[in-house]
Design a protein around this motif. Structure first.
Motif, mmCIF file in Angstrom:
data_model
loop_
_atom_site.group_PDB
_atom_site.id
_atom_site.type_symbol
_atom_site.label_atom_id
_atom_site.label_comp_id
_atom_site.label_asym_id
_atom_site.label_seq_id
_atom_site.Cartn_x
_atom_site.Cartn_y
_atom_site.Cartn_z
ATOM 1 N N LEU A 153 -2.342 10.070 -9.110
ATOM 2 C CA LEU A 153 -3.722 9.586 -9.188
ATOM 3 C C LEU A 153 -4.617 10.527 -8.419
ATOM 4 O O LEU A 153 -4.338 10.851 -7.260
ATOM 5 N N MET B 79 -8.623 10.741 -7.319
ATOM 6 C CA MET B 79 -9.847 9.940 -7.307
ATOM 7 C C MET B 79 -10.865 10.508 -6.333
ATOM 8 O O MET B 79 -10.496 11.180 -5.355
ATOM 9 N N ASN C 248 -14.733 6.141 -5.802
ATOM 10 C CA ASN C 248 -14.031 5.383 -6.847
ATOM 11 C C ASN C 248 -13.337 4.156 -6.281
ATOM 12 O O ASN C 248 -13.077 4.044 -5.073
ATOM 13 N N LYS C 249 -13.015 3.230 -7.202
ATOM 14 C CA LYS C 249 -12.129 2.112 -6.894
ATOM 15 C C LYS C 249 -10.947 2.184 -7.852
ATOM 16 O O LYS C 249 -11.160 2.299 -9.066
ATOM 17 N N LYS C 250 -9.769 2.119 -7.318
ATOM 18 C CA LYS C 250 -8.562 2.162 -8.141
ATOM 19 C C LYS C 250 -7.530 1.210 -7.549
ATOM 20 O O LYS C 250 -7.662 0.756 -6.408
ATOM 21 N N SER C 251 -6.483 0.943 -8.328
ATOM 22 C CA SER C 251 -5.403 0.091 -7.843
ATOM 23 C C SER C 251 -4.054 0.713 -8.150
ATOM 24 O O SER C 251 -3.861 1.290 -9.217
ATOM 25 N N HIS D 127 -5.129 -2.145 -3.652
ATOM 26 C CA HIS D 127 -6.463 -1.830 -4.139
ATOM 27 C C HIS D 127 -7.114 -0.829 -3.183
ATOM 28 O O HIS D 127 -7.069 -1.009 -1.959
ATOM 29 N N HIS E 119 -10.548 1.581 -2.225
ATOM 30 C CA HIS E 119 -11.976 1.823 -2.431
ATOM 31 C C HIS E 119 -12.552 2.640 -1.284
ATOM 32 O O HIS E 119 -12.148 2.465 -0.134
ATOM 33 N N THR F 56 3.518 6.700 -5.756
ATOM 34 C CA THR F 56 2.309 7.210 -6.406
ATOM 35 C C THR F 56 1.763 8.329 -5.536
ATOM 36 O O THR F 56 1.486 8.120 -4.349
ATOM 37 N N LEU G 258 -1.146 10.285 -4.460
ATOM 38 C CA LEU G 258 -2.595 10.084 -4.474
ATOM 39 C C LEU G 258 -3.299 11.287 -3.873
ATOM 40 O O LEU G 258 -2.945 11.743 -2.781
#
Lengths: 113, 111
Positions: free
Chosen positions: A11, A13, A17-20, A77, A79, A108, A110
């Motif tokens: 991921l 970002m 951004n907001k991601k989960s 979550h 943000h 993940t 990130l």
């Protein structure tokens, strides 16, 4: 195979951004965990859920918000993250008895730009 | 002082060699002890638990010295497939679910 899956695997970002992140375990366990692994640092435990209740929270910034809707699923979550939050986020699960072995998902990766 | 301290290595050894990793922990209330293995770009996996009496699993032997707060892992007859990072892990009494990890020791077994 560990029976713990995580999505997405990678991921990227921006800070606004907001991601989960999603984790699912197929092992019949009732405790789930989020860890952060940064380069050259030990794994850091972020959150522990047991029987869907958060039982430990290791002073993690509020820009990380966990959710455990049932014993098989765990979310993280995200943000307004910072570049220093870039890391590998690992989910794990275990049974709720004693010092049971923890089984990790693939993580993940990130990257926060 | 780090809670769990390991020599980061890297250890580069030839196939067939015997290699030993050491780990020290700072909290005397630590209750349970483990070695996990993490392959490059993979998740950690439990290699073995460590018991006070010492324990062996094939080519792997783990020892615990509570008085010195010291844990060791010995690998005999190293294989290429042993190449990985070895993580020393402890838990505190009363907090069995909270694993505290060392930074890991990197091992490369060379042909």
């Amino acid at each position: 195979e560990t029976g713990v899956t995580q999505t997405p695997r990678h991921l990227v970002m921006g800070m606004t951004n907001k991601k989960s992140l999603k984790c699912e375990q197929h092992l019949g366990h009732n405790a789930m965990y989020w860890y952060k692994q940064s380069a050259k640092k030990p794994l850091e435990l972020m959150f522990v859920y047991s029987l869907e209740e958060r039982v430990e929270n290791n002073s993690v910034p509020s820009r990380f918000s966990p959710e455990c809707p049932n014993s098989s699923h765990l979310f993280l979550h995200l943000h307004t993250l910072q570049p220093e939050d870039s890391a590998l986020y690992l989910c794990a699960s275990s049974s709720n008895t004693g010092t049971a072995e923890q089984f990790f998902g693939p993580g993940t990766r990130l990257t926060v730009l | 002082r780090k809670e769990v301290e390991q020599d980061p290595g890297p250890f580069n050894v030839p196939e067939g060699a015997t290699v030993a990793f050491n780990c020290t922990y700072s909290n005397s209330a630590s209750q349970s002890f483990f070695w996990y293995r993490q392959d490059c770009r993979k998740e950690p996996k439990l290699l073995m638990s460590v018991y006070s009496s010492g324990n062996e699993d094939g080519r792997f032997t783990a020892q615990l010295n509570r008085a010195s707060q010291y844990i060791s892992l010995l690998i005999r007859d190293s294989k290429l497939s042993d190449s990985a990072t070895y993580l020393c892990v402890v838990t505190l009494s009363g907090s069995a679910r909270q694993l505290t990890f060392g930074s890991g020791t990197q091992l490369t077994v060379l042909p």
